[in-house]
Write an enzyme that holds these catalytic residues in place. Structure first.
Site, PDB file in Angstrom:
ATOM      1  N   LYS A 124       2.940  -5.534  -4.199  1.00  0.00           N
ATOM      2  CA  LYS A 124       3.020  -4.539  -3.122  1.00  0.00           C
ATOM      3  C   LYS A 124       2.332  -5.041  -1.846  1.00  0.00           C
ATOM      4  O   LYS A 124       2.863  -4.911  -0.754  1.00  0.00           O
ATOM      5  CB  LYS A 124       2.365  -3.206  -3.548  1.00  0.00           C
ATOM      6  CG  LYS A 124       2.943  -2.617  -4.825  1.00  0.00           C
ATOM      7  CD  LYS A 124       2.355  -1.244  -5.152  1.00  0.00           C
ATOM      8  CE  LYS A 124       0.859  -1.221  -5.387  1.00  0.00           C
ATOM      9  NZ  LYS A 124       0.387  -1.883  -6.602  1.00  0.00           N
ATOM     10  N   ARG A 158      -0.799   8.070  -6.956  1.00  0.00           N
ATOM     11  CA  ARG A 158      -1.017   7.487  -8.278  1.00  0.00           C
ATOM     12  C   ARG A 158      -0.690   8.492  -9.384  1.00  0.00           C
ATOM     13  O   ARG A 158      -0.706   8.149 -10.543  1.00  0.00           O
ATOM     14  CB  ARG A 158      -2.497   7.124  -8.455  1.00  0.00           C
ATOM     15  CG  ARG A 158      -2.967   5.921  -7.670  1.00  0.00           C
ATOM     16  CD  ARG A 158      -2.478   4.647  -8.314  1.00  0.00           C
ATOM     17  NE  ARG A 158      -3.475   3.630  -8.585  1.00  0.00           N
ATOM     18  CZ  ARG A 158      -3.930   2.733  -7.736  1.00  0.00           C
ATOM     19  NH1 ARG A 158      -3.534   2.726  -6.495  1.00  0.00           N
ATOM     20  NH2 ARG A 158      -4.800   1.821  -8.116  1.00  0.00           N
ATOM     21  N   ARG A 172      -5.457 -14.001  -8.865  1.00  0.00           N
ATOM     22  CA  ARG A 172      -5.348 -13.521  -7.484  1.00  0.00           C
ATOM     23  C   ARG A 172      -6.668 -13.786  -6.740  1.00  0.00           C
ATOM     24  O   ARG A 172      -7.748 -13.543  -7.262  1.00  0.00           O
ATOM     25  CB  ARG A 172      -5.034 -12.025  -7.489  1.00  0.00           C
ATOM     26  CG  ARG A 172      -5.020 -11.416  -6.097  1.00  0.00           C
ATOM     27  CD  ARG A 172      -4.273 -10.120  -6.076  1.00  0.00           C
ATOM     28  NE  ARG A 172      -4.980  -9.025  -6.714  1.00  0.00           N
ATOM     29  CZ  ARG A 172      -4.499  -7.773  -6.757  1.00  0.00           C
ATOM     30  NH1 ARG A 172      -3.334  -7.488  -6.227  1.00  0.00           N
ATOM     31  NH2 ARG A 172      -5.189  -6.827  -7.353  1.00  0.00           N
ATOM     32  N   ARG A 180     -11.368 -10.107  -6.586  1.00  0.00           N
ATOM     33  CA  ARG A 180     -11.816  -8.718  -6.578  1.00  0.00           C
ATOM     34  C   ARG A 180     -12.581  -8.404  -7.852  1.00  0.00           C
ATOM     35  O   ARG A 180     -12.237  -8.903  -8.921  1.00  0.00           O
ATOM     36  CB  ARG A 180     -10.592  -7.795  -6.497  1.00  0.00           C
ATOM     37  CG  ARG A 180     -10.152  -7.525  -5.085  1.00  0.00           C
ATOM     38  CD  ARG A 180      -8.848  -6.821  -5.033  1.00  0.00           C
ATOM     39  NE  ARG A 180      -8.742  -5.673  -5.931  1.00  0.00           N
ATOM     40  CZ  ARG A 180      -7.703  -4.847  -5.948  1.00  0.00           C
ATOM     41  NH1 ARG A 180      -6.698  -5.042  -5.110  1.00  0.00           N
ATOM     42  NH2 ARG A 180      -7.650  -3.840  -6.783  1.00  0.00           N
ATOM     43  N   ARG A 209      -6.948  -0.971 -16.026  1.00  0.00           N
ATOM     44  CA  ARG A 209      -6.154  -0.575 -14.850  1.00  0.00           C
ATOM     45  C   ARG A 209      -4.673  -0.474 -15.209  1.00  0.00           C
ATOM     46  O   ARG A 209      -3.974   0.440 -14.776  1.00  0.00           O
ATOM     47  CB  ARG A 209      -6.359  -1.572 -13.709  1.00  0.00           C
ATOM     48  CG  ARG A 209      -7.762  -1.481 -13.116  1.00  0.00           C
ATOM     49  CD  ARG A 209      -8.058  -2.642 -12.193  1.00  0.00           C
ATOM     50  NE  ARG A 209      -7.227  -2.663 -11.026  1.00  0.00           N
ATOM     51  CZ  ARG A 209      -6.876  -3.772 -10.372  1.00  0.00           C
ATOM     52  NH1 ARG A 209      -7.279  -4.959 -10.804  1.00  0.00           N
ATOM     53  NH2 ARG A 209      -6.135  -3.707  -9.300  1.00  0.00           N
TER      54      ARG A 209
HETATM   55  P1  AMP Z   1      -5.762  -0.783  -5.896  1.00  0.00           P
HETATM   56  O1  AMP Z   1      -6.321  -1.656  -4.831  1.00  0.00           O
HETATM   57  O2  AMP Z   1      -4.592   0.045  -5.430  1.00  0.00           O
HETATM   58  O3  AMP Z   1      -5.461  -1.526  -7.175  1.00  0.00           O
HETATM   59  O4  AMP Z   1      -6.912   0.285  -6.248  1.00  0.00           O
HETATM   60  C1  AMP Z   1      -8.173  -0.124  -6.734  1.00  0.00           C
HETATM   61  C2  AMP Z   1      -8.889   1.065  -7.324  1.00  0.00           C
HETATM   62  O5  AMP Z   1      -9.108   2.053  -6.304  1.00  0.00           O
HETATM   63  C3  AMP Z   1      -8.158   1.809  -8.429  1.00  0.00           C
HETATM   64  O6  AMP Z   1      -8.345   1.200  -9.703  1.00  0.00           O
HETATM   65  C4  AMP Z   1      -8.801   3.197  -8.345  1.00  0.00           C
HETATM   66  O7  AMP Z   1     -10.105   3.188  -8.912  1.00  0.00           O
HETATM   67  C5  AMP Z   1      -8.984   3.375  -6.837  1.00  0.00           C
HETATM   68  N1  AMP Z   1      -7.801   4.006  -6.198  1.00  0.00           N
HETATM   69  C6  AMP Z   1      -6.974   3.450  -5.274  1.00  0.00           C
HETATM   70  N2  AMP Z   1      -6.019   4.306  -4.891  1.00  0.00           N
HETATM   71  C7  AMP Z   1      -6.234   5.444  -5.598  1.00  0.00           C
HETATM   72  C8  AMP Z   1      -5.560   6.706  -5.661  1.00  0.00           C
HETATM   73  N3  AMP Z   1      -4.464   6.954  -4.937  1.00  0.00           N
HETATM   74  N4  AMP Z   1      -6.074   7.651  -6.497  1.00  0.00           N
HETATM   75  C9  AMP Z   1      -7.176   7.417  -7.241  1.00  0.00           C
HETATM   76  N5  AMP Z   1      -7.841   6.243  -7.251  1.00  0.00           N
HETATM   77  C10 AMP Z   1      -7.382   5.257  -6.435  1.00  0.00           C
END
Ligand code: AMP
Length: 211
Positions: A15, A88, A125, A159, A170
Site C-alpha cells: 500500500k 481497519r 522491509r 520498524r 499483526r
Molecule cells: P500500519 O502502519 O498501518 O501497519 O499500522 C501500525 C499500527 O498502528 C497497527 O498495528 C495499529 O496498532 C495502529 N493502527 C494504524 N491504523 C490503525 C487504525 N485505523 N485503527 C487502529 N489501529 C491502527
C-alpha cells in the site's frame, strides 16, 4: 474530481509503495494512520505514550483515538486523499463515510496477497527515517547498502513492529477484522481488488484505470 482512495491490505501488501507513486504522479495526498501514530510516539506526546504499547504488540489502537488523529491531519476541501491503514474494521468504515467523506466519492482498493508471503516481505522491509522511502532487502535494495537512494541518508531502519514476533500478531489481527470491511465496500459497489503480487507498475495501472 478524482475519487478519494481507501487502501485496504495486510501489512506489507504494498500500500505504501503505491501511495508514494500516486502521490508523485497523480497528486494524491497520502495519509497513513500508522505513520501518524508513529509520529506521535516519536514526539512523546500524551497520545503517543498512550498507544506505544498497543502498537508494539501489533494490536489495534482505539477507534476513537485514531479518528481524532485522522481528522486533525486532513483537509478534504483542498486535497484528494489516499487513506492508508484506515479503516481497519467495520465501525471505522462507517465513520469514514459518515463523518469524514460525507458523500465525497471514494473507491476502496484491496491489495490481495497470500499471507504466507508477507512475513518475508515485512522482516526485510526498511524505511528511510529521513524521507520515508521504503526498501526491501530481498526485492528492492538501495543501490548502495545502507544508503537511501532518494536522500542519501544512512538512517534506513526497521520498524519496531516489523520484528518477526510482532508480525504474526499483526497478520492475525488483519485476518480477523478485515472481511466485514471488504463486504461493506463490495455491497456498496465501491471495491476494486488488485493482485498485490503483480509488479509495482501493473498495480499502478490497474488503480489508475479506476480514477
Ligand atoms: P500500519 O502502519 O498501518 O501497519 O499500522 C501500525 C499500527 O498502528 C497497527 O498495528 C495499529 O496498532 C495502529 N493502527 C494504524 N491504523 C490503525 C487504525 N485505523 N485503527 C487502529 N489501529 C491502527
Amino acid at each position: 474530481m478524482k475519487p478519494h482512495l481507501i487502501f485496504i491490505g495486510a501489512p506489507g501488501s504494498g500500500k505504501g509503495t503505491q501511495a508514494a507513486k500516486l502521490n508523485s504522479e497523480r497528486g494524491f495526498k497520502h495519509v497513513s494512520t500508522g505513520d501518524l501514530l508513529r509520529a506521535e510516539i516519536l514526539k512523546k506526546s500524551s497520545l503517543g505514550l498512550e498507544v506505544k504499547q498497543v502498537m508494539d504488540e501489533g494490536k489495534l489502537v482505539s477507534d476513537e483515538l485514531v479518528i481524532r488523529l485522522l481528522q486533525a491531519n486532513i483537509d478534504l476541501q483542498t486535497s484528494q486523499y489516499i487513506f492508508d491503514g484506515y479503516p481497519r474494521n467495520l465501525a471505522q468504515s462507517q465513520t469514514l463515510d459518515q463523518e469524514v467523506l460525507k458523500g465525497s466519492s471514494s473507491v476502496a482498493v484491496y491489495f490481495e496477497i497470500d499471507m504466507g508471503k508477507l512475513v518475508a516481505r515485512l522482516t526485510n522491509r526498511r524505511t528511510c527515517k529521513d524521507c520515508g522511502t521504503i526498501y526491501n532487502l530481498l526485492s528492492k535494495k538501495p543501490k548502495n547498502e545502507g544508503v537511501c537512494d532518494q536522500c542519501g541518508s544512512t538512517n534506513l531502519v526497521q520498524r519496531a513492529d516489523d520484528k518477526e514476533e510482532v508480525i504474526s500478531n499483526r497478520l492475525k489481527v488483519f485476518q480477523e477484522t478485515i472481511s466485514p470491511v471488504l463486504s461493506y465496500y463490495q455491497d456498496l459497489g465501491r471495491l476494486v481488488r488488485v493482485d498485490a503480487e503483480k509488479s509495482v507498475d501493473e498495480i499502478f495501472q490497474k488503480i489508475s484505470s479506476k480514477l
